[in-house]
Design an enzyme around this catalytic site. Structure first.
Site, mmCIF file in Angstrom:
data_model
loop_
_atom_site.group_PDB
_atom_site.id
_atom_site.type_symbol
_atom_site.label_atom_id
_atom_site.label_comp_id
_atom_site.label_asym_id
_atom_site.label_seq_id
_atom_site.Cartn_x
_atom_site.Cartn_y
_atom_site.Cartn_z
ATOM 1 N N PHE A 1 0.843 -1.196 0.000
ATOM 2 C CA PHE A 1 0.000 0.000 0.000
ATOM 3 C C PHE A 1 0.880 1.248 0.000
ATOM 4 C CE2 PHE A 1 -3.685 2.487 1.894
ATOM 5 C CZ PHE A 1 -4.461 2.376 0.751
ATOM 6 N N THR B 1 3.912 -5.259 -3.715
ATOM 7 C CA THR B 1 5.058 -5.076 -2.811
ATOM 8 C C THR B 1 6.269 -4.653 -3.647
ATOM 9 O OG1 THR B 1 5.674 -7.403 -2.915
ATOM 10 C CG2 THR B 1 4.189 -6.755 -1.128
ATOM 11 N N LYS C 1 8.044 -6.349 -10.520
ATOM 12 C CA LYS C 1 8.831 -6.921 -11.624
ATOM 13 C C LYS C 1 9.680 -8.112 -11.218
ATOM 14 C CE LYS C 1 9.238 -2.640 -11.657
ATOM 15 N NZ LYS C 1 9.740 -1.274 -11.566
ATOM 16 N N VAL D 1 5.858 -3.256 -17.272
ATOM 17 C CA VAL D 1 6.664 -2.606 -18.318
ATOM 18 C C VAL D 1 5.900 -1.380 -18.803
ATOM 19 C CG1 VAL D 1 7.790 -2.895 -20.567
ATOM 20 C CG2 VAL D 1 7.569 -4.862 -19.034
ATOM 21 N N GLY E 1 8.444 10.131 -6.411
ATOM 22 C CA GLY E 1 7.917 8.759 -6.322
ATOM 23 C C GLY E 1 8.171 7.930 -7.572
ATOM 24 N N LYS F 1 12.561 -5.338 -16.918
ATOM 25 C CA LYS F 1 11.493 -5.066 -17.894
ATOM 26 C C LYS F 1 11.824 -5.681 -19.250
ATOM 27 C CE LYS F 1 10.067 -0.823 -15.586
ATOM 28 N NZ LYS F 1 10.430 0.575 -15.391
ATOM 29 N N GLY G 1 5.201 6.572 -11.983
ATOM 30 C CA GLY G 1 4.238 7.474 -11.331
ATOM 31 C C GLY G 1 3.088 6.653 -10.763
HETATM 32 N N1 HSE Z 1 11.378 2.950 -11.037
HETATM 33 C C1 HSE Z 1 10.642 2.631 -12.203
HETATM 34 C C2 HSE Z 1 11.007 3.622 -13.302
HETATM 35 C C3 HSE Z 1 9.177 2.686 -11.893
HETATM 36 O O1 HSE Z 1 11.614 4.642 -12.985
HETATM 37 O O2 HSE Z 1 10.735 3.370 -14.464
HETATM 38 C C4 HSE Z 1 8.292 2.082 -12.943
HETATM 39 O O3 HSE Z 1 8.552 0.727 -13.168
#
Ligand code: HSE
Length: 336
Positions: free
Chosen positions: A8, A95, A124, A151, A205, A223, A315
């Protein structure tokens, strides 16, 4: 639809906000009436058979930092019990990504599948480490396994390749799959230094809980593994990817390339055999040369040529929108 929400943080809270703000549309257009019957965070897990009050859940998290202050909590060690035994159709696993052993996400996903529950995840780690076996387990247990947001965040890169390019043969693909490093490299192009740009990305974030996953290229590798397995039917794992992150990229290098009409980007590429993630100069005229947290990926196809998809790759709200998309897909399958 009864949901178990595991994790969360930014994405989980954004999802709950979306469930609240889209409740009428979700019901009228898709017949979805979501009920979050359990929610877990670092403090433990809480359950409510009638469905948790989502406004209260958000406010408790904001004020008290953990959802367990909402009401009587079930111990953290009992999350697996809740996944197994709670009456719910879908587990949403959010998580943080762990690329060492995929835990705790991997156990959550496997338990959910074995208990006959559909799974949606943006985590991922488990997929990057064990894509083929998780797909097989989902099939064996006849449940829906959706991971659109792993992805591209909110940008439907995997669906674009799987659904929109159906019938054509994808020969290769390459692009930007990590929003944080792209944000940092874009800021360096504008003259900011590396650490200032990283601080910005973390505050917004975008970065992983452990930002070295972004900086050292592991997130893009994860990814790339997921996309190459799904899109090119490769049986790759993270060890098959040649990796270099952006730690060694100097501002002087960025400026030198800028004078030549290029920008340095962290590029992930797959030609059907080789998988590579590394920073390289890209012409600013190339459609994949996008800025900020945008992701961009070009698929080269046998008949339709090159197709590029661009969108926000990180985001909370963006990624949460991918979960809603997956939820609607699951509902559509249940209905048909
Ligand atoms: N930390 C990852 C990025 C978040 O910056 O692409 C999304 O998967």
């Amino acid at each position: 639809m009864r949901l178990i929400l595991l994790g969360f943080g930014v994405v989980g809270q954004s999802l709950v906000k979306l469930l609240l703000s889209h409740s009428t549309d979700l019901y009228n257009e898709y017949g979805i009436k979501p009920k979050v019957v359990a929610c877990a965070d670092h403090g433990g897990i809480i359950t409510c058979d009638q469905g948790l009050d989502l406004d209260m859940l958000l406010s408790v998290k904001k004020k008290k930092r953990s959802v367990v202050q909402y009401g009587p909590k079930v111990d953290k060690s009992e999350i697996i019990d809740v996944i197994e035994n709670m009456d719910a159709e879908t587990v949403i696993e959010l998580t943080p990504t762990n690329i060492i052993d995929g835990e705790p996400g991997k156990s959550h996903i496997i338990t959910a599948m074995k208990s006959g529950k559909n799974v949606i995840t943006v985590n991922k780690g488990p997929l990057a480490l064990e894509f083929p076996s998780l797909m097989e387990l989902a099939e064996y247990n006849r449940i829906a396994f959706k991971f659109s947001g792993t992805v591209g965040g909110g940008t439907p890169i995997l669906e674009f390749a799987k659904r929109c390019l159906k019938g054509d043969r994808i020969l290769s693909f390459e692009g930007i799959l990590n929003g944080t490093t792209n944000y940092i490299l874009s800021k360096m192009y504008e003259g900011l230094n590396f650490s200032e740009a990283l601080k910005n990305a973390s505050e917004k974030g975008y970065a992983e809980k452990d930002p070295t996953l972004d900086i050292d290229g592991y997130d893009a590798v994860a990814k790339l593994v997921i996309a190459s397995n799904l899109v090119m039917n490769m049986k790759s794992t993270m060890n098959n990817v040649e990796r270099m992150g952006i730690r060694g990229v100097e501002r002087t290098q960025v400026m030198k390339e800028r004078k030549n009409g290029n920008a340095i980007k962290l590029i992930a590429s797959c030609d059907g055999k080789n998988l590579v993630v590394r920073p390289k100069p890209v012409s600013t005229k190339d459609p994949i040369c996008v800025d900020g947290i945008l992701n961009a990926i070009t698929f080269t196809c046998q008949h339709s040529g090159q197709q590029t998809i661009i969108g926000k790759g990180a985001g909370g709200m963006e990624t949460a929108s991918s979960i809603l998309r997956d939820l609607i897909d699951i509902r559509t399958v249940i209905r048909s």
